[in-house]
Design a protein around this motif. Structure first.
Motif, PDB file in Angstrom:
ATOM      1  N   LEU A   1      19.237  23.394  31.834  1.00 45.63           N
ATOM      2  CA  LEU A   1      20.005  22.684  32.770  1.00 45.63           C
ATOM      3  C   LEU A   1      20.694  24.020  33.917  1.00 45.63           C
ATOM      4  CD1 LEU A   1      22.332  20.159  31.135  1.00 45.63           C
ATOM      5  CD2 LEU A   1      20.124  19.741  32.491  1.00 45.63           C
TER       6      LEU A   1
ATOM      7  N   THR B   1      17.330  24.774  41.858  1.00 43.61           N
ATOM      8  CA  THR B   1      17.630  23.561  43.100  1.00 43.61           C
ATOM      9  C   THR B   1      18.397  24.249  44.191  1.00 43.61           C
ATOM     10  OG1 THR B   1      17.783  21.822  41.210  1.00 43.61           O
ATOM     11  CG2 THR B   1      18.772  21.417  43.455  1.00 43.61           C
ATOM     12  N   ARG B   2      19.387  24.892  43.851  1.00 50.37           N
ATOM     13  CA  ARG B   2      20.424  25.686  44.837  1.00 50.37           C
ATOM     14  C   ARG B   2      19.516  26.614  45.694  1.00 50.37           C
ATOM     15  NH1 ARG B   2      24.718  26.228  41.300  1.00 50.37           N
ATOM     16  NH2 ARG B   2      23.883  28.060  40.526  1.00 50.37           N
TER      17      ARG B   2
ATOM     18  N   THR C   1      22.197  16.440  37.002  1.00 49.32           N
ATOM     19  CA  THR C   1      22.683  18.151  37.236  1.00 49.32           C
ATOM     20  C   THR C   1      21.910  18.619  38.367  1.00 49.32           C
ATOM     21  OG1 THR C   1      22.745  18.153  34.937  1.00 49.32           O
ATOM     22  CG2 THR C   1      22.331  20.166  36.178  1.00 49.32           C
ATOM     23  N   VAL C   2      20.608  18.177  38.810  1.00 48.86           N
ATOM     24  CA  VAL C   2      19.861  18.719  40.171  1.00 48.86           C
ATOM     25  C   VAL C   2      20.803  18.099  41.245  1.00 48.86           C
ATOM     26  CG1 VAL C   2      17.643  18.585  41.171  1.00 48.86           C
ATOM     27  CG2 VAL C   2      17.722  18.839  38.913  1.00 48.86           C
TER      28      VAL C   2
ATOM     29  N   GLN D   1      23.706  21.842  50.037  1.00 45.01           N
ATOM     30  CA  GLN D   1      25.095  21.011  50.205  1.00 45.01           C
ATOM     31  C   GLN D   1      25.989  21.713  51.259  1.00 45.01           C
ATOM     32  OE1 GLN D   1      26.670  22.020  46.024  1.00 45.01           O
ATOM     33  NE2 GLN D   1      26.849  19.732  45.899  1.00 45.01           N
TER      34      GLN D   1
ATOM     35  N   ALA E   1      23.430  16.972  41.739  1.00 44.42           N
ATOM     36  CA  ALA E   1      24.941  17.572  41.816  1.00 44.42           C
ATOM     37  C   ALA E   1      24.863  19.199  42.879  1.00 44.42           C
ATOM     38  CB  ALA E   1      25.503  17.890  40.610  1.00 44.42           C
ATOM     39  N   GLN E   2      23.533  19.624  42.713  1.00 44.71           N
ATOM     40  CA  GLN E   2      23.401  20.941  43.516  1.00 44.71           C
ATOM     41  C   GLN E   2      23.082  20.878  44.840  1.00 44.71           C
ATOM     42  OE1 GLN E   2      24.662  23.830  41.924  1.00 44.71           O
ATOM     43  NE2 GLN E   2      25.157  22.382  40.282  1.00 44.71           N
TER      44      GLN E   2
ATOM     45  N   MET F   1       9.067  15.596  27.911  1.00 41.65           N
ATOM     46  CA  MET F   1       9.631  16.309  29.014  1.00 41.65           C
ATOM     47  C   MET F   1       9.588  17.794  28.922  1.00 41.65           C
ATOM     48  SD  MET F   1      13.616  15.271  30.494  1.00 41.65           S
ATOM     49  CE  MET F   1      14.617  16.668  30.696  1.00 41.65           C
TER      50      MET F   1
ATOM     51  N   LEU G   1      20.803  13.053  32.543  1.00 37.99           N
ATOM     52  CA  LEU G   1      21.676  14.288  32.564  1.00 37.99           C
ATOM     53  C   LEU G   1      21.024  15.410  33.694  1.00 37.99           C
ATOM     54  CD1 LEU G   1      24.158  15.819  31.811  1.00 37.99           C
ATOM     55  CD2 LEU G   1      22.829  16.813  29.895  1.00 37.99           C
ATOM     56  N   ALA G   2      19.782  15.470  33.474  1.00 36.44           N
ATOM     57  CA  ALA G   2      19.098  16.541  34.077  1.00 36.44           C
ATOM     58  C   ALA G   2      18.912  16.040  35.756  1.00 36.44           C
ATOM     59  CB  ALA G   2      17.352  16.638  33.640  1.00 36.44           C
TER      60      ALA G   2
ATOM     61  N   MET H   1      17.827  24.805  36.175  1.00 36.90           N
ATOM     62  CA  MET H   1      17.605  23.769  37.063  1.00 36.90           C
ATOM     63  C   MET H   1      18.626  23.993  38.211  1.00 36.90           C
ATOM     64  SD  MET H   1      17.132  20.081  34.988  1.00 36.90           S
ATOM     65  CE  MET H   1      15.906  19.853  33.692  1.00 36.90           C
ATOM     66  N   GLU H   2      19.809  23.872  37.831  1.00 38.54           N
ATOM     67  CA  GLU H   2      20.786  24.340  39.071  1.00 38.54           C
ATOM     68  C   GLU H   2      20.697  25.329  39.719  1.00 38.54           C
ATOM     69  OE1 GLU H   2      24.598  24.693  36.853  1.00 38.54           O
ATOM     70  OE2 GLU H   2      25.136  22.548  36.730  1.00 38.54           O
TER      71      GLU H   2
END
Lengths: 101, 239
Positions: B6, B13-14, A26-27, B109, A29-30, B1, A22-23, B9-10
Motif C-alpha cells: 500500500l 500514484t502521487r 488507498t490509490v 490532489q 485517496a492520493q 492480485m 482497500l487498495a 501504491m500511494e
C-alpha cells in the motif's frame, strides 16, 4: 484488547477491509481523480474484479464514477468521496489500535 | 492480485499524478523553447530597427528606443505571434494524450504550494494576461494614440483564446507548463496590441528568464515521469 475478544476485529469496516477495495481506496485517496487504466495497473486487478469492487464502493458511497469519451474511446474515472476518505482513515486507526493492543 | 504494497501504491500514484500532468513535462519544455524563440525574434527584429534608426538619431539608448517606439510588427510577424501559441497549445494536447495513453490520466490532489501556484497560473490566464493587454491598449486609446496598424483582430483573437485555452485545459495542465503557455499568449497579444518596441522593453527579458526556467523544469519533470512510468510498466496486469 482482552484475549479472545474479537469485537474490535468484528468492528472493522468490511467494505474497506477487503484487500482489493482497500487498495482501490488507498490509490484514490492520493489523487483528485484516477482513470480505470491506471487503477487496474497499480492494483493488479483484472477488469471484471475492478469493476465489481468499484461498483460496491460506489454503492457504499465511498467513490463516484464518471464516464466520458476521449475521441471515440470511452474513459471511466473514479473519485474518492468525503465518506470514503473518512472510512479509510477510520479503518487505518482501528488497525493501528489492534496492532498496538 | 499481484500488486505492490500500500505504501508503494500511494507513492507511485502521487508521483504519477504529479509528473504526468502538463504532457509529462514536455509542455514546459516546448513552452520554454517557444518563449526563447519569441523573445529572440522580437529582440532581433527590434534591434534591426534600432540599428536602422541610430543612423539617423545616434544618441538614444537601446531601452529608451524600444520604450518610446511602437515599431508595428510586419504581417508575417503578426501571424507568427498568433501561430506560435496556438501551435504550442495543439502540440501540448497531442503530447499529453501520448504521455497518458497507456496508463491513463491521474489528476493531482488540489492541495499545497503547487496547487496554489497552479491556481495563480489559471487566474493569470483567465484574467491577468487579458486584463494587462486591455489596460495597455485602453491607455493608448485614452492618450489619443490608437494603434496605427491593423492587427487588432488577431490581437483580439489571442485575447479571447487565452482564457478559453486556460479554462478547457485547466485539469491536465501542470503548474510547470501553464505559465509558459500564458506567457506565449501574452507575448502575442501584447505585441499585436502594443507594438514590438514596448514589448521588447517591458516583457522580453521576462520571456527569456521564464523560457529557460520552464525548459529546465519541464526536462526535470519529464525525467521523473519516465522513471515512474518505468516502475509502473514493471507491474503485471492480468487480462
Amino acid at each position: 484488547m482482552k484475549p479472545g475478544d474479537l469485537q474490535p476485529i468484528l468492528d472493522l469496516d468490511r467494505m474497506v477491509h477487503e484487500p482489493a477495495r482497500l487498495a482501490i481506496l488507498t490509490v484514490l485517496a492520493q489523487a483528485e481523480e484516477v482513470e480505470f487504466q491506471f487503477l487496474q495497473r497499480i492494483t493488479g486487478l483484472n477488469k471484471g474484479n475492478l469493476s465489481s469492487h468499484t461498483q460496491k464502493l460506489e454503492g457504499a458511497g465511498y467513490l463516484t464514477t464518471s464516464k466520458a469519451f476521449r475521441g471515440r474511446i470511452p474513459v471511466t474515472s473514479f473519485r474518492i468521496t468525503v465518506e470514503g476518505r473518512q472510512a479509510l482513515e477510520a479503518y487505518r486507526k482501528q488497525l493501528r489500535k489492534l496492532a498496538d493492543a | 492480485m499481484n500488486a505492490p504494497d500500500l505504501d508503494r501504491m500511494e507513492d507511485l500514484t502521487r508521483r504519477y499524478a504529479r509528473y504526468s500532468q502538463g504532457a509529462a513535462g514536455l509542455g514546459g519544455v516546448l513552452g520554454g523553447l517557444a518563449l526563447l524563440f519569441q523573445g529572440g525574434l522580437l529582440f532581433g527584429h527590434g534591434l534591426a530597427d534600432f540599428v536602422r534608426h541610430t543612423c539617423q538619431c545616434p544618441t538614444r539608448s537601446l531601452w529608451k528606443f524600444f520604450l518610446h517606439n511602437e515599431l508595428p510588427p510586419p504581417l508575417w510577424l503578426q501571424l507568427e505571434m498568433v501561430a506560435v501559441p496556438l501551435a504550442w497549445w495543439a502540440a501540448r494536447v497531442v503530447l499529453h494524450r501520448w504521455a497518458t495513453r497507456t496508463l491513463g490520466e491521474v489528476q493531482e490532489q488540489r492541495m499545497g504550494f503547487r496547487m496554489a501556484w497552479k491556481r495563480l497560473d489559471i487566474l493569470s490566464g483567465l484574467i491577468g494576461g487579458p486584463a494587462l493587454v486591455i489596460l495597455f491598449s485602453l491607455r493608448k486609446v485614452l492618450d489619443g494614440n490608437p494603434t496605427a496598424w491593423s492587427p487588432f483582430v488577431l490581437g483580439l483573437l489571442l485575447l479571447v483564446l487565452q482564457p478559453v485555452v486556460t479554462w478547457t485545459q485547466r485539469r491536465s495542465y501542470a503548474a510547470e507548463d501553464l505559465g509558459a503557455g500564458m506567457a506565449l499568449f501574452l507575448a502575442g497579444s501584447f505585441t499585436l496590441n502594443y507594438g514590438i518596441g514596448p514589448s521588447v522593453a517591458l516583457l522580453v527579458p521576462a520571456y527569456l528568464v521564464l523560457g529557460i526556467a520552464y525548459f529546465f523544469t519541464g526536462l526535470w519533470q519529464h525525467w521523473h515521469f519516465r522513471k515512474v512510468r518505468k516502475e509502473l510498466a514493471a507491474l503485471e496486469v492480468p487480462e
